[in-house]
Scaffold this motif. Sequence first.
Motif, mmCIF file in Angstrom:
data_model
loop_
_atom_site.group_PDB
_atom_site.id
_atom_site.type_symbol
_atom_site.label_atom_id
_atom_site.label_comp_id
_atom_site.label_asym_id
_atom_site.label_seq_id
_atom_site.Cartn_x
_atom_site.Cartn_y
_atom_site.Cartn_z
ATOM 1 N N ARG A 129 0.789 -1.177 -0.175
ATOM 2 C CA ARG A 129 0.117 -0.188 0.036
ATOM 3 C C ARG A 129 0.916 1.296 -0.028
ATOM 4 N N LEU A 130 0.431 2.261 -0.704
ATOM 5 C CA LEU A 130 1.065 3.476 -0.822
ATOM 6 C C LEU A 130 1.578 4.120 0.755
ATOM 7 N N GLU A 131 0.813 3.784 1.793
ATOM 8 C CA GLU A 131 1.177 4.184 3.039
ATOM 9 C C GLU A 131 2.256 3.413 3.714
ATOM 10 N N VAL A 137 -0.757 9.738 4.971
ATOM 11 C CA VAL A 137 -0.725 10.575 3.540
ATOM 12 C C VAL A 137 -2.370 11.095 3.855
ATOM 13 N N ALA A 138 -2.856 12.263 3.267
ATOM 14 C CA ALA A 138 -4.033 12.777 3.156
ATOM 15 C C ALA A 138 -4.492 13.476 2.078
ATOM 16 N N LEU A 166 1.264 12.196 -4.283
ATOM 17 C CA LEU A 166 1.369 11.059 -5.052
ATOM 18 C C LEU A 166 0.022 10.634 -5.284
ATOM 19 N N LEU A 167 0.264 9.977 -6.642
ATOM 20 C CA LEU A 167 -0.978 9.561 -7.355
ATOM 21 C C LEU A 167 -1.631 8.247 -6.772
ATOM 22 N N LYS A 168 -2.672 8.334 -6.211
ATOM 23 C CA LYS A 168 -3.383 6.957 -5.583
ATOM 24 C C LYS A 168 -4.540 6.812 -6.251
ATOM 25 N N GLY A 169 -4.461 5.681 -7.068
ATOM 26 C CA GLY A 169 -5.542 5.263 -8.117
ATOM 27 C C GLY A 169 -5.027 5.940 -9.441
ATOM 28 N N HIS A 173 -4.779 12.414 -6.188
ATOM 29 C CA HIS A 173 -3.493 12.689 -5.617
ATOM 30 C C HIS A 173 -3.717 12.897 -4.022
ATOM 31 N N VAL A 174 -2.808 12.163 -3.330
ATOM 32 C CA VAL A 174 -2.687 12.323 -1.768
ATOM 33 C C VAL A 174 -1.166 13.070 -1.591
ATOM 34 N N PHE A 175 -1.424 13.627 -0.306
ATOM 35 C CA PHE A 175 0.052 14.483 0.122
ATOM 36 C C PHE A 175 0.558 13.473 1.574
ATOM 37 N N PRO A 176 2.042 13.211 1.384
ATOM 38 C CA PRO A 176 2.402 12.874 2.675
ATOM 39 C C PRO A 176 2.526 13.919 3.889
ATOM 40 N N LEU A 177 2.066 13.672 4.746
ATOM 41 C CA LEU A 177 1.750 14.782 5.993
ATOM 42 C C LEU A 177 3.143 15.146 6.491
#
Length: 238
Positions: A129-131, A137-138, A166-169, A173-177
Amino acid sequence: MVATVRKSQAAKQVNVSSAAVADILDVLARHNPGISRSVLKGKSRVVAAVTAATVRLSDQQQRQILAHRKKLVEAMGTVAADLAGHDDQGRIQLDVKLPVEVSQGDGRGEVVDIEEGRRRLAAFATPLRLEDWAGPVAGPSEIEKSFGTRRSTLHDWHKRGAVIGLLKGERKHVFPLAQFVDGRPVEGMSEVTRIISNPRVAWHWLVQPKPSIGGTPLDRLKQGHVPEVLAAAARDFA
């Protein structure tokens, strides 16, 4: 024995073609099956250079050389040693008292088609998983709730490379916190993303420990060591 060369011949430049080197490499490879082609490639250039110089000699000169083949071998050894020694300034001479172990790799192995290659790669690859590698990420909505950052502001930061998305799907886009300090991008991030254009590669590099700078590049950015991190990024990616 002294070999003489006509002035007109000596003035000519000796050209060694790549085709000649390739032909000589094939011959050397056939007669030296225990030596890899990569090792023989340099030797092929030497043989090609000597051959190119030899063909410019007259028939009489070639006959004289053939009549003194033993002296030719000695002379070539002296010339080769002399040329090899011209670039030894600053080198350290090591007195090796034990026998030197010569090793050779197994080569590149069998060649497979792309489908078989993908099948073998899939057998080794472990999906994550990306996480699992990027950390928490959020999305834009969550960041707005947590930090009060407007979506338009986040979009502008992302567009300028001040934050990594970061592209999710397929399109989200999600952003590392971890890249935010008090709700704002860490200083120096936009310069890092200019050097490392791929966002996944950039984030992976930022969060991996780098002993040469004393920690992860992201932590060093947060500590204010921006020039040090940028220099490390340039060394690794520029």
